[in-house]
Every structure is written in C-alpha cells, then in structure tokens.
Design an enzyme around this catalytic site. Structure first.
Site, mmCIF file in Angstrom:
data_model
loop_
_atom_site.group_PDB
_atom_site.id
_atom_site.type_symbol
_atom_site.label_atom_id
_atom_site.label_comp_id
_atom_site.label_asym_id
_atom_site.label_seq_id
_atom_site.Cartn_x
_atom_site.Cartn_y
_atom_site.Cartn_z
ATOM 1 N N PRO A 7 5.837 -18.023 -32.399
ATOM 2 C CA PRO A 7 6.454 -16.319 -33.083
ATOM 3 C C PRO A 7 7.102 -15.656 -32.284
ATOM 4 C CG PRO A 7 4.627 -16.201 -34.200
ATOM 5 C CD PRO A 7 4.489 -17.650 -32.880
ATOM 6 N N MET A 8 8.134 -14.734 -32.300
ATOM 7 C CA MET A 8 8.720 -13.669 -31.208
ATOM 8 C C MET A 8 8.858 -12.718 -32.562
ATOM 9 S SD MET A 8 8.711 -14.967 -27.406
ATOM 10 C CE MET A 8 9.319 -16.817 -28.314
ATOM 11 N N GLY A 64 5.530 -19.273 -25.368
ATOM 12 C CA GLY A 64 6.837 -18.001 -26.097
ATOM 13 C C GLY A 64 7.155 -17.439 -24.860
ATOM 14 N N ARG A 65 7.254 -16.757 -24.447
ATOM 15 C CA ARG A 65 8.035 -15.908 -22.616
ATOM 16 C C ARG A 65 8.717 -16.791 -22.332
ATOM 17 N NH1 ARG A 65 3.248 -12.416 -21.277
ATOM 18 N NH2 ARG A 65 2.212 -14.274 -22.024
ATOM 19 N N GLY A 115 0.104 -17.901 -21.744
ATOM 20 C CA GLY A 115 0.436 -18.084 -20.561
ATOM 21 C C GLY A 115 1.018 -18.921 -20.326
ATOM 22 N N CYS A 162 -1.272 -9.544 -33.811
ATOM 23 C CA CYS A 162 -0.534 -8.093 -32.869
ATOM 24 C C CYS A 162 -1.339 -7.683 -32.916
ATOM 25 C CB CYS A 162 0.596 -8.887 -34.036
ATOM 26 S SG CYS A 162 1.894 -7.209 -33.905
ATOM 27 N N ASN A 201 -2.240 -20.874 -26.662
ATOM 28 C CA ASN A 201 -0.963 -20.172 -26.239
ATOM 29 C C ASN A 201 -1.587 -19.351 -25.913
ATOM 30 O OD1 ASN A 201 0.195 -17.603 -27.948
ATOM 31 N ND2 ASN A 201 1.401 -18.803 -27.347
ATOM 32 N N LYS A 230 -3.092 -17.576 -36.534
ATOM 33 C CA LYS A 230 -2.914 -17.462 -35.309
ATOM 34 C C LYS A 230 -3.897 -16.580 -34.855
ATOM 35 C CE LYS A 230 0.664 -17.187 -31.666
ATOM 36 N NZ LYS A 230 0.822 -15.122 -31.546
HETATM 37 C C1 LIG Z 1 9.204 -10.295 -27.538
HETATM 38 C C2 LIG Z 1 7.564 -10.762 -28.118
HETATM 39 C C3 LIG Z 1 7.310 -10.939 -29.392
HETATM 40 C C4 LIG Z 1 5.951 -10.900 -30.088
HETATM 41 N N1 LIG Z 1 6.068 -11.569 -31.760
HETATM 42 C C5 LIG Z 1 4.891 -12.092 -31.732
HETATM 43 C C6 LIG Z 1 5.253 -12.107 -33.750
HETATM 44 O O1 LIG Z 1 5.751 -12.079 -34.104
HETATM 45 N N2 LIG Z 1 3.764 -12.883 -33.834
HETATM 46 C C7 LIG Z 1 2.968 -13.608 -33.176
HETATM 47 O O2 LIG Z 1 1.893 -14.015 -33.610
HETATM 48 N N3 LIG Z 1 3.044 -13.065 -31.919
HETATM 49 C C8 LIG Z 1 3.872 -12.945 -31.499
HETATM 50 N N4 LIG Z 1 3.910 -12.684 -30.040
HETATM 51 C C9 LIG Z 1 3.156 -13.392 -29.081
HETATM 52 C C10 LIG Z 1 3.813 -14.451 -28.603
HETATM 53 O O3 LIG Z 1 3.348 -15.535 -29.751
HETATM 54 C C11 LIG Z 1 2.355 -15.387 -28.116
HETATM 55 O O4 LIG Z 1 1.213 -14.907 -28.619
HETATM 56 C C12 LIG Z 1 2.210 -14.878 -26.776
HETATM 57 O O5 LIG Z 1 3.270 -14.380 -26.275
HETATM 58 C C13 LIG Z 1 1.896 -15.550 -25.421
HETATM 59 O O6 LIG Z 1 2.214 -16.344 -25.072
HETATM 60 P P1 LIG Z 1 3.101 -17.003 -24.068
HETATM 61 O O7 LIG Z 1 2.475 -16.656 -23.098
HETATM 62 O O8 LIG Z 1 3.140 -18.364 -23.644
HETATM 63 O O9 LIG Z 1 4.961 -15.445 -24.828
HETATM 64 C C14 LIG Z 1 5.311 -12.377 -29.117
HETATM 65 C C15 LIG Z 1 5.860 -11.609 -28.071
HETATM 66 C C16 LIG Z 1 6.503 -11.695 -27.430
HETATM 67 C C17 LIG Z 1 7.038 -12.271 -26.024
#
Ligand SMILES: Cc1cc2nc3c(=O)[nH]c(=O)nc-3n(C[C@H](O)[C@H](O)[C@H](O)COP(=O)(O)O)c2cc1C
Length: 324
Positions: free
Chosen positions: A13-14, A228-229, A208, A96, A206, A134
């Site tokens: 979720p982002m 995510g990213r 990195g 969050c 989740n 989460k």
């Molecule tokens: C722009 C952005 C918005 C995010 N919004 C949420 C969100 O709404 N809910 C949530 O649980 N995590 C949110 N996250 C965190 C991601 O879900 C994820 O846990 C985090 O980016 C680590 O994963 P990654 O290293 O694959 O990016 C957000 C991350 C980013 C970059």
C-alpha cells in the site's frame, strides 16, 4: 466465504500511488500479484462523499483494502464496506509513523498498545473477508526481538492468518515518514524467527526488496513478499512477475494495455484529476531513451484534457519503441 488467493507477491500500500487507477494498470500487467489500496482512514471511508473514487475496485482482485483507525465500531463498519466493494481482505495499518496519523491514534503508534490492536483485528474479522495486519518490528532506535514477539503473541490470539511485516522499526519523532523507510535498519531475521514460532500464520516480508531477483530468492524462504518502492518507481516491472514468480507467460507491452487502461479511466474524467488518472501509466517512459517529444506532447494534451489524443499517442509510442 473467504476466497483463497495467493499472497506470494504483493504490491505494498502506498498513499498517493496505489490508487484505483494504478491498481487497474498493475492488474493489466500481472494476473497474479496481490494488490493493496492506499491507506484510507476509517472516518473517510465511512463518511467521505467521494468514497466511490477513493476505493473503487473494478474487479482488480485479488486486492486488499488497507485502513487506518483504532475505533472499534468504525473498524467493523469499514470491514462491511470492504465486503460491499468486493475486496478480498481488509488490512489494518500499524506501520505508518507520520505525525498526522499519530494524532488520529492509528498507524505505527498502535504498536505501543498490543491489546488495542488485538481488539481492532477482532473488530475487522467476520466470515466473509480476511482481516490482516501490516506492522513494523517495533518502535524507537533499538531493535528488540522480545517486544516484537510479545506483540505478535497477543495478535495471534485473534486467529489471524496473514501478517505483513515491514521489517524495520518505526521512529515516531525526529525523522520523516521517508526517513522511516531508510534509516531504521532492516532485520529479516526477526521475521524468520517469528514465522518459525507461528507456522499457522503466513508472514509476508516487506522492506528493501529492490529487485525482482531478490524477491525470487527470498521466496525460497518466505511464503510471501511485499514490494513497494520498486513498483512505485516503475510499475511496468510487474509485467515480469507472472513469469518470474508464478511460472506463467509474461504480459507484453502493447496496444491492448493502453486500450484497457483508457477504457477504465475515460469515464472518470470530470470526477478525478487528469494527473491522478494518468500518472501510473506515464511511468511507461521510465528509462526509455528519446521519449522527450512524447512527454512534452502529452503534457500539452493533459492541459487541454484530451484523453483520446493521449491514448493515440501512447499507442504510437509502444509500437515505435517496441518495449517488450
Ligand atoms: C509513497 C509511499 C507511501 C506509502 N504509504 C503507505 C500506506 O498507505 N500504508 C502502508 O502500510 N505503508 C505505506 N508505505 C510503506 C510501504 O507500504 C512499504 O512498507 C515500504 O515502502 C517498505 O517497502 P519497500 O522497501 O518495498 O518500499 C508507503 C511507502 C511509500 C514509498
């Protein structure tokens, strides 16, 4: 009845990114990825007049609706809404770290009150939809396995089946939400340990996972990964997922992708900003050389709200650049 779906490869979720439009594109690109909405505060979910736009799910299943909240009645209502909108899962955000979210008493700060989180999960649970969590590993600068284990011990009492772990702590003051995704160190080991303690809970890793090869290799050990990213930067990576992770054919980037996407967004123009409608697809230019002329024409057409011309241009672009 709850539906059996695969959570082997999940798109995180982002906020601001995993909109209904982005999810449409993700689904066009990958049949098997498990998708998430942005986090929606329960109050917005229940009272917002634009609920339809925020949580529309045009049969993009399997998909989870993520909520932020800690008021029991609201959570129960949110779960019913998720069922009405044909979601497969309702997920509680306990990760969050933003100040606004702390002020509303939800997100990562809830890790301080494991009994409340347990009650929240119970409020989301019913026999029609999977209620999941989460969370982070803990709070503050020090990693502490006992804290994490005791938190999960309490949550496990709900009978929860799926927990997504962003495998680093959240630091609630002094650093930004962005910093909270890079500064606290990752510890996949905590997730390894807890999954051995609770074989009946699926822990989805989740944090990195910045390459599909890394996802593939972690899947030898973990039952699911959440990314995510990597997808935010370039959603078109999803076209590789069905082949790499699910041993199915991968999607080709062709005219049909563009047509299917526009078919979904065209009726939304007027209710939603053209930028929000188009931004997921515009990642198609990511690291493709000599796309400048296309980008600048699209910018002009966006100002004039000319979706048909943008669609034609993108069809021309995919056939000229041969992106497969
Ligand atoms: C722009 C952005 C918005 C995010 N919004 C949420 C969100 O709404 N809910 C949530 O649980 N995590 C949110 N996250 C965190 C991601 O879900 C994820 O846990 C985090 O980016 C680590 O994963 P990654 O290293 O694959 O990016 C957000 C991350 C980013 C970059």
């Amino acid at each position: 009845m709850k539906k059996e779906v695969s959570r082997k490869f999940c798109v995180a979720p982002m906020m601001g990114y995993t909109t209904p439009y982005a999810r449409k594109l993700y689904r066009i690109l990958s049949n098997n990825s498990f998708l998430f909405s942005e986090m929606i505060a329960t109050k917005s979910l229940i009272y917002s007049k634009s609920r339809e736009n925020i949580i529309d799910n045009d049969f993009n299943n399997p998909v989870a609706l993520q909520v932020g909240g800690s008021e029991i009645e609201d959570l129960t209502k949110a779960s019913k809404i998720a069922i009405d909108y044909n979601y497969d899962e309702i997920n509680l955000n306990v990760g969050c770290p933003s100040k606004a979210v702390q002020k509303g008493s939800f997100g990562a700060c809830l890790m301080l009150d494991k009994i409340l989180v347990r009650n929240c999960i119970e409020a989301l649970q019913n026999d029609k939809i999977e209620a999941t969590l989460k969370c982070r590993l803990g709070l503050g600068r020090e990693l502490n396995y006992e804290f994490f284990e005791e938190f999960i011990d309490e949550i496990s009492k709900t009978g929860i089946k799926f927990i997504y772990v962003h495998a680093r702590n959240a630091i609630l003051s002094g650093i930004s939400p962005q910093g909270n995704r890079t500064i606290p160190p990752l510890s996949y080991d905590f997730v390894r340990k807890i999954k051995n303690k609770y074989p009946n809970i699926t822990f989805i890793l989740n944090g990195g996972i910045n390459h599909l090869d890394k996802a593939e290799s972690l899947l030898k050990e973990f039952d699911g990964v959440m990314v995510g990213r990597l997808i935010k930067k370039n959603p078109f990576i999803l076209k590789e997922v069905d082949k790499k992770i699910f041993n199915e054919k991968n999607r080709l980037i062709d005219e049909t992708i563009i047509n299917n996407y526009f078919e979904y967004i065209k009726p939304k123009l007027g209710f939603e900003s053209i930028f929000r409608l188009l931004s997921p697809l515009l990642n198609i230019f990511f690291s493709v050389p000599h796309s400048k002329i296309y980008k600048s024409k699209i910018n002009d057409y966006m100002k004039e709200q000319k979706l048909n011309l943008i669609e034609d241009l993108l069809i021309q672009y995919v056939s000229e650049k041969n992106l497969n």
